[in-house]
Design an enzyme around this catalytic site. Structure first.
Site, PDB file in Angstrom:
ATOM      1  N   SER A 122      -0.774  -3.130  -3.871  1.00 50.70           N
ATOM      2  CA  SER A 122      -0.930  -1.744  -3.451  1.00 50.70           C
ATOM      3  C   SER A 122      -2.376  -1.472  -3.023  1.00 50.70           C
ATOM      4  O   SER A 122      -3.315  -1.788  -3.740  1.00 50.70           O
ATOM      5  CB  SER A 122      -0.540  -0.831  -4.605  1.00 50.70           C
ATOM      6  N   GLY A 123      -2.511  -0.906  -1.854  1.00 49.22           N
ATOM      7  CA  GLY A 123      -3.848  -0.576  -1.349  1.00 49.22           C
ATOM      8  C   GLY A 123      -4.488  -1.694  -0.555  1.00 49.22           C
ATOM      9  O   GLY A 123      -5.631  -1.575  -0.114  1.00 49.22           O
ATOM     10  N   THR A 127       0.454  -0.931   5.025  1.00 54.72           N
ATOM     11  CA  THR A 127       0.955   0.143   5.890  1.00 54.72           C
ATOM     12  C   THR A 127       0.063   0.287   7.123  1.00 54.72           C
ATOM     13  O   THR A 127       0.559   0.443   8.246  1.00 54.72           O
ATOM     14  CB  THR A 127       1.002   1.464   5.102  1.00 54.72           C
ATOM     15  N   ASN A 172      -4.264   3.708  -4.374  1.00 57.65           N
ATOM     16  CA  ASN A 172      -4.233   3.937  -2.926  1.00 57.65           C
ATOM     17  C   ASN A 172      -3.966   5.416  -2.643  1.00 57.65           C
ATOM     18  O   ASN A 172      -3.014   5.985  -3.169  1.00 57.65           O
ATOM     19  CB  ASN A 172      -3.114   3.064  -2.322  1.00 57.65           C
ATOM     20  N   SER A 175      -0.411   5.689  -0.777  1.00 56.40           N
ATOM     21  CA  SER A 175       0.427   4.579  -1.228  1.00 56.40           C
ATOM     22  C   SER A 175       1.888   4.802  -0.826  1.00 56.40           C
ATOM     23  O   SER A 175       2.438   5.890  -0.995  1.00 56.40           O
ATOM     24  CB  SER A 175       0.298   4.462  -2.746  1.00 56.40           C
ATOM     25  N   SER A 176       2.475   3.753  -0.267  1.00 58.10           N
ATOM     26  CA  SER A 176       3.894   3.854   0.105  1.00 58.10           C
ATOM     27  C   SER A 176       4.700   3.818  -1.187  1.00 58.10           C
ATOM     28  O   SER A 176       4.582   2.867  -1.962  1.00 58.10           O
ATOM     29  CB  SER A 176       4.297   2.678   0.981  1.00 58.10           C
ATOM     30  N   GLY A 399       3.391  -2.356  -2.452  1.00 53.96           N
ATOM     31  CA  GLY A 399       2.752  -3.571  -2.949  1.00 53.96           C
ATOM     32  C   GLY A 399       2.860  -3.717  -4.452  1.00 53.96           C
ATOM     33  O   GLY A 399       3.133  -2.753  -5.172  1.00 53.96           O
ATOM     34  N   GLU A 401       2.087  -3.736  -8.109  1.00 53.91           N
ATOM     35  CA  GLU A 401       1.141  -2.851  -8.775  1.00 53.91           C
ATOM     36  C   GLU A 401       1.239  -2.955 -10.292  1.00 53.91           C
ATOM     37  O   GLU A 401       2.309  -3.200 -10.859  1.00 53.91           O
ATOM     38  CB  GLU A 401       1.295  -1.406  -8.314  1.00 53.91           C
TER      39      GLU A 401
HETATM   40  N1  LIG Z   1      -7.551  -2.155   8.801  1.00 55.44           N
HETATM   41  C1  LIG Z   1      -8.035  -1.140   8.122  1.00 55.44           C
HETATM   42  N2  LIG Z   1      -9.109  -0.483   8.559  1.00 55.44           N
HETATM   43  C2  LIG Z   1      -9.624   0.534   7.903  1.00 55.44           C
HETATM   44  N3  LIG Z   1      -9.128   0.974   6.714  1.00 55.44           N
HETATM   45  C3  LIG Z   1      -8.066   0.371   6.200  1.00 55.44           C
HETATM   46  C4  LIG Z   1      -7.453  -0.722   6.878  1.00 55.44           C
HETATM   47  N4  LIG Z   1      -6.418  -1.126   6.133  1.00 55.44           N
HETATM   48  C5  LIG Z   1      -6.377  -0.303   5.059  1.00 55.44           C
HETATM   49  N5  LIG Z   1      -7.358   0.581   5.097  1.00 55.44           N
HETATM   50  C6  LIG Z   1      -7.644   1.617   4.097  1.00 55.44           C
HETATM   51  O1  LIG Z   1      -6.973   1.281   2.923  1.00 55.44           O
HETATM   52  C7  LIG Z   1      -6.053   2.293   2.562  1.00 55.44           C
HETATM   53  C8  LIG Z   1      -4.820   1.685   1.974  1.00 55.44           C
HETATM   54  O2  LIG Z   1      -4.122   0.998   2.925  1.00 55.44           O
HETATM   55  P1  LIG Z   1      -2.545   0.985   2.981  1.00 55.44           P
HETATM   56  O3  LIG Z   1      -1.995   2.318   2.726  1.00 55.44           O
HETATM   57  O4  LIG Z   1      -2.170   0.301   4.203  1.00 55.44           O
HETATM   58  O5  LIG Z   1      -2.213   0.075   1.754  1.00 55.44           O
HETATM   59  P2  LIG Z   1      -0.827  -0.524   1.353  1.00 55.44           P
HETATM   60  O6  LIG Z   1      -1.006  -1.978   1.254  1.00 55.44           O
HETATM   61  O7  LIG Z   1       0.221  -0.026   2.248  1.00 55.44           O
HETATM   62  O8  LIG Z   1      -0.618   0.032  -0.088  1.00 55.44           O
HETATM   63  P3  LIG Z   1       0.719   0.495  -0.824  1.00 55.44           P
HETATM   64  O9  LIG Z   1       1.389  -0.732  -1.230  1.00 55.44           O
HETATM   65  O10 LIG Z   1       0.230   1.295  -1.906  1.00 55.44           O
HETATM   66  O11 LIG Z   1       1.471   1.263   0.196  1.00 55.44           O
HETATM   67  C9  LIG Z   1      -5.796   3.068   3.789  1.00 55.44           C
HETATM   68  O12 LIG Z   1      -5.476   4.401   3.504  1.00 55.44           O
HETATM   69  C10 LIG Z   1      -7.118   2.976   4.530  1.00 55.44           C
HETATM   70  O13 LIG Z   1      -8.007   3.922   4.059  1.00 55.44           O
HETATM   71 MG   LIG Z   2       1.754   1.149   2.089  1.00 53.56          MG
END
Ligand SMILES: Nc1ncnc2c1ncn2[C@@H]1O[C@H](COP(=O)(O)OP(=O)(O)OP(=O)(O)O)[C@@H](O)[C@H]1O
Ligand SMILES: [Mg+2]
Length: 1053
Positions: A122-123, A127, A172, A175-176, A399, A401
């Site tokens: 997660s994070g 996404t 996050n 977070s999804s 992700g 967690e």
């Molecule tokens: N390529 C990127 N460039 C800039 N910031 C990023 C990038 N990828 C992620 N982030 C930052 O990290 C945060 C978390 O990313 P994201 O929501 O994609 O995580 P995730 O893996 O989908 O987590 P979860 O499993 O909780 O959904 C985003 O809100 C953003 O602020």
């Molecule tokens: Mg996500």
């Protein structure tokens, strides 16, 4: 760095170039290129160096490792997208776009389905990655105006789903809280034409409860922040999240990194693009608001200890918004319907159960509304036409967690991640190694941790945790979370320690402790495990789950009377979500865990049928801090994500493999021996082919059914050659085709030309033949005419004659005499002699007439005189011919030369002619100079002032001259007294004088030209004789015989 890369980098903008030079300086862009590929430290060093230079992407072969930068980087621009479009995978620095583009290109060329699995805890940035890939396709794929709407819908489905399915967690801020698998459908041209989303188990418990520092789903806050006043008023809401019990449990309704107001605007716009009607939107927000109102309902005990609603305000709003009867709703929240035998009895609830019922309704309506939302979006993304499409799936799931307290949701989420890890292992490490074995490729197996055993532990029939949980949920009697834990312990005893075969202890000391509860744990572990906990050693680490609530959440029960209320709702969405048929179904629905397990199974099936690409996301630190590279945390992720094993397999293995038939089919054009057809076995064909291309022995291996290519660069070189060749072949084909077309066109024209020529020649020949026939006919007629030319006109000669005439006349036209003296005349053919003669005459006459008309009056007179002279003298008198050319004068002397006396005497008579003459006496023939004056009526012989003789023309008897060249003129007069006798005159211009005289006297016929001699009258009846002879000298004398002798010289002829 290979030269080609530098070349590409040179083209990038300054920032990027700087970054790339840095990248070159700080590390390798593919871990495969690491010197010590087995060293975790080297791996981490490379990752760290790159991360610190903002190079967040690194490859392990074709797998992309991405480290969350936690800051905006300038690498997602449209220019960047264009840069990666259609470029070979390894030609540019690692990027998500390269992965996306590679999948897309392979899909287009091989017409197969793909998926991109984005995993990480997660994070870690899953996404974000999936959104960036979607954007990449939206920008770079060909599209049409009609498809633009599909593109927009695909893009805008994200903010809507994120608003309803994402929330701020401790790990996050976005977070999804649901799993998402999105298929993008492409048509045969590679244009995105539709999509489909599968969602997995939304974390409903969040609707009613959030941990400290976490929030409810974004939509609640967005609505309160962004919704306009009227809307909030209509929904009965206040613009303050603090007023809503469901929003304040985490105590962080306001988060600085989230702009709810802005996000609201995006979501509102998205609704209109994704085809939501105003009614849909109204119902949807009615539900969202109802959830908030539900959260504020408070119960209190009545005197019987039964729950009653403390304040009726919220319930009224809910009744309005969901379109349900107020009292029935009220009753259903405080009572439970129990079926006793065939009777239904309403049993009042206590306060705890009432709260439970309230939360259950909130979770149920939110959860099902989310499913409705996904379906609605799917409806708008659906492509209606039935042509075959290929898809690229994007899997972005919650992700892995580990929270302070991990509940049923974390159990499901982590199980899901476990399954995906298993899939990755199956599709890469295991499958890869098995394949080498199967294909007889020399291979030293690489040990890796296969998490299948953990998956089995969770999902196995009868023995798995889910089965045990279901068993507890379904069994009659008092099943509780604790009894479930006991059951788990029983099974745990059996499988307490399992060591995986072939797995080095160094990598994972205690392979698995399954499952571990406080009772089962050793002394040390026991301290960290509560009585209600159990612990699982996941692939990604140990997780302690709190069993409290497992049964309830797994059952996910909603009291029947509550369901009934919802089934009868006037809110369209709620009615669609709670179907009456559900009430009639007496079968127990599948538990949540089982549903989830089944949906994961089918997801795995979906994924297994597609070509995979992987993105492994790494979270660099726990604080969402940019630039912070937490070694410990990252090392842990590298470990559990199996990146080292992947690298080792990759290093030892082959980057690419293909069945001989497919390889040969694709590249056969590169070798003359295999192009266009290879008739032998495909394996031999491939061997010939790669020998021809010049593969080095270390670059490939030939398996039983496949060729294995070790380095991507070898394949790309082949692919490049193929691309080049393709162009060549295409141009050859084009040339051939154009040639064919040209030839065909030429043939057509040629045939047409030949036909035309033939026709034209025919026409010419016919014309010629006609001409000849005509000519023959003409010639024949001509000959016939010629033969018969002498005959009188008859059909045989008529045309000939005409022709001859025509010709003669035409020729004559150009040869007619031009003046009277021109005596020439075109010789006529015999048949035209007569005509010619006439024509000649006419012509002469015409000329003469013309000439005469042109002659002036005096000349005319002269000529008339000449004519008279001619009539009188022509051929009679010598010297006449010579005189012709000498024109006659009007007079030889002027009136002035005449004596005025004489003039006086002859006054009244107009003097016409005066000439000097010699007069011979009639007797002695003496010559005397006199003048001969001719008037109108008389001729006078004048001597000075005397008129010697007057001869009236009326009395004139004759005029005689000799035939010789002398100038003698005898004017004969009548024999009367008055007359002296004939006048014998000699004049110089005898022809002129005689002519004038006879003309004036009008007695031309009296002129006589005598030969030899003439008689003249001397007067008084006497006659004299005059003799004319020719002599040496001209003389006039009286001969001895008394005759007047006139000698003249022979005139020159
Ligand atoms: N390529 C990127 N460039 C800039 N910031 C990023 C990038 N990828 C992620 N982030 C930052 O990290 C945060 C978390 O990313 P994201 O929501 O994609 O995580 P995730 O893996 O989908 O987590 P979860 O499993 O909780 O959904 C985003 O809100 C953003 O602020
Ligand atoms: Mg996500």
């Amino acid at each position: 760095m290979p030269a080609e890369k530098e070349e590409v980098e040179d083209n990038t903008d300054e920032n990027m170039e700087g970054a790339l030079i840095a990248r070159d300086r700080v590390g390798v862009q593919d871990f495969v290129l690491l010197d010590s590929h087995t060293s975790e430290t080297a791996f981490l060093n490379n990752l760290r160096k790159r991360y610190q230079e903002n190079l967040i992407y690194t490859y392990i072969g074709t797998l992309l490792v991405s480290v969350n930068p936690y800051k905006e980087l300038d690498i997602y621009t449209v220019t960047q997208m264009q840069l990666y479009r259609g470029v070979n995978f390894f030609e540019l620095p690692p990027h998500l776009y390269a992965i996306a583009d590679n999948a897309y290109r392979v899909m287009c060329s091989e017409y197969n389905n793909h998926f991109i699995l984005i995993s990480g805890e997660s994070g870690a940035g899953k996404t974000e990655a999936s959104k960036k890939i979607l954007q990449y396709y939206a920008v770079t794929c060909p599209t049409t105006e009609q498809l633009q709407i599909v593109r927009d819908r695909l893009l805008l489905s994200n903010p809507v789903l994120e608003a309803f399915g994402n929330a701020k967690t401790l790990r996050n801020d976005n977070s999804s809280r649901f799993g998402k698998y999105m298929d993008i459908q492409f048509d045969f041209k590679g244009a995105p034409v539709g999509g489909h989303i599968l969602s997995y188990l939304i974390e409903k418990s969040r609707v009613v409860h959030q941990n400290h520092g976490e929030r409810n789903f974004h939509i609640f806050y967005q609505l309160l922040e962004g919704g306009d006043k009227d809307l909030l008023c209509w929904l009965g809401l206040e613009r303050n999240p603090q007023k809503y019990a469901y929003l304040i449990q985490g105590r962080c309704a306001k988060v600085f990194s989230i702009n709810d107001k802005n996000d609201w605007k995006i979501v509102r716009k998205a609704f209109s693009i994704i085809d939501f009607t105003e009614k849909d939107i109204e119902h949807l927000f009615g539900i969202v608001a109802s959830v908030l109102h539900l959260g504020n309902i408070q119960f209190e005990e009545d005197s019987n200890g039964h729950a009653i609603i403390r304040d009726g305000t919220q319930i009224k709003w809910i009744s309005k918004l969901l379109g349900v009867h107020l009292s029935i709703l009220q009753e259903s929240l405080t009572h439970r319907k129990i079926e006793a035998r065939s009777e239904e009895v309403l049993s009042p609830l206590n306060v705890d159960l009432a709260f439970y019922a309230r939360d259950a309704v909130a979770k149920a309506i939110y959860g099902r509304t989310f499913t409705w939302l996904v379906n609605k979006i799917n409806g708008s993304l659906a492509n209606k036409d039935s042509t075959r499409k290929t898809v690229i799936g994007l899997l972005d799931i919650y992700g892995f967690e580990v929270l302070d307290t991990n509940s049923f949701e974390q159990f499901c989420i982590n199980y899901c991640n476990e399954k995906l890890q298993q899939l990755l292992i199956e599709m890469t490490l295991k499958a890869e190694q098995e394949e080498y074995e199967l294909e007889g490729i020399e291979w030293e197996p690489i040990p890796y941790f296969n998490n299948k055993i953990i998956c089995d532990l969770v999902e196995q029939k009868h023995k798995g945790i889910i089965s045990i949980l279901d068993e507890e949920c379904l069994r009659p009697g008092e099943a509780t979370d604790l009894s479930f834990l006991e059951k788990l312990e029983e099974k745990g005893k059996i499988s307490q320690t399992i060591l995986l075969p072939g797995f080095t202890l160094k990598l994972r000391k205690l392979v698995i402790l399954l499952p571990c509860s406080r009772k089962l744990a050793d002394q040390k572990t026991r301290k960290s495990i509560d009585w209600v906990d159990f612990r699982l050693l996941h692939y990604a680490g140990e997780v302690t789950y709190c069993a409290v609530g497992f049964l309830e959440k797994n059952n996910d029960l909603l009291y029947r009377n509550l369901k009934e209320v919802l089934c009868n709702s006037k809110n369209g969405i709620i009615r669609e979500c709670f179907l009456l048929s559900e009430l009639d179904n007496r079968r127990r629905p599948e538990t949540v865990a089982t549903q989830f397990k089944n949906s994961l199974m089918s997801l795995i099936e979906i994924l297994m049928s597609k070509e995979p690409s992987y993105v492994r996301c790494i979270k660099p630190n726990e604080n969402k801090e940019p630039g912070k590279f937490d070694d410990y945390l990252i090392r842990h992720q590298v470990k559990y994500l199996g990146l080292m094993e992947h690298l080792r397999v990759r290093r030892a293995g082959f980057a690419y493999r293909r069945k001989y038939e497919l390889f040969l089919q694709r590249y056969k054009s590169l070798c003359p021996a295999t192009w266009p057809h290879w008739h032998g076995p495909a394996a031999e064909g491939v061997e010939r082919l790669i020998k021809h291309i010049g593969y080095k022995p270390e670059e490939y291996k030939l398996g039983r059914t496949k060729i294995f290519i070790r380095f991507p660069k070898t394949l790309f070189a082949t692919e490049d050659a193929f691309e080049f060749r393709k162009h060549l072949l295409v141009s050859r084909l084009q040339a051939k085709y154009k040639g064919c077309l040209g030839k065909r066109e030429y043939q057509k024209k040629r045939e047409a030309a030949i036909k035309l020529e033939a026709c034209w020649r025919g026409a010419l020949a016919r014309k010629e033949a006609k001409k000849r026939t005509w000519a023959v006919e003409i010639i024949r007629k001509f000959i016939n005419g010629f033969i018969n030319r002498k005959k009188p006109l008859c059909p045989e000669n008529i045309e000939f004659v005409k022709l001859v005439q025509y010709k003669y006349f035409m020729k004559l036209r150009d040869h007619v005499p031009k003046n009277v003296l021109d005596k020439s005349w075109l010789q006529p053919p015999s048949i035209l002699e007569e005509t010619s003669e006439m024509l000649h005459k006419i012509c002469i006459r015409n000329l003469v007439r013309k000439y005469c008309r042109g002659v002036p009056a005096e000349r005319k007179v002269q000529l008339q005189q000449k004519v008279v002279a001619s009539a009188v003298f022509r051929g009679k008198k010598e010297g006449y011919l010579q005189s012709i050319t000498q024109p006659f004068m009007d007079t030889r002397l002027k009136e002035n030369d005449i004596n005025p006396k004489v003039l006086q005497l002859i006054q009244g008579e107009k003097i016409k002619y005066v000439t000097p003459v010699i007069k011979y006496d009639r007797n002695g023939f003496k010559p005397r100079d006199r003048l001969l004056v001719l008037t109108q009526s008389s001729a006078y012989v004048v001597e000075m002032a005397k008129i010697k003789q007057k001869i009236d023309y009326a009395t004139l008897k004759g005029i005689s001259t000799s035939n010789l060249s002398d100038g003698i003129v005898v004017i004969h007069v009548p024999e009367d007294n008055k007359q002296k006798g004939d006048a014998i005159l000699q004049c110089e211009h005898v022809f002129e004088t005689v002519t004038k005289l006879c003309m004036l006297a009008n007695k031309q016929n009296l002129v006589k030209v005598v030969q030899g001699s003439l008689q003249f009258r001397i007067g008084s009846g006497k006659e004299g004789t005059m003799v004319f002879t020719v002599g040496q000298e001209p003389q006039v004398f009286k001969a001895k015989n008394g005759q007047l002798t006139v000698v003249s010289t022979q005139a020159k002829s």
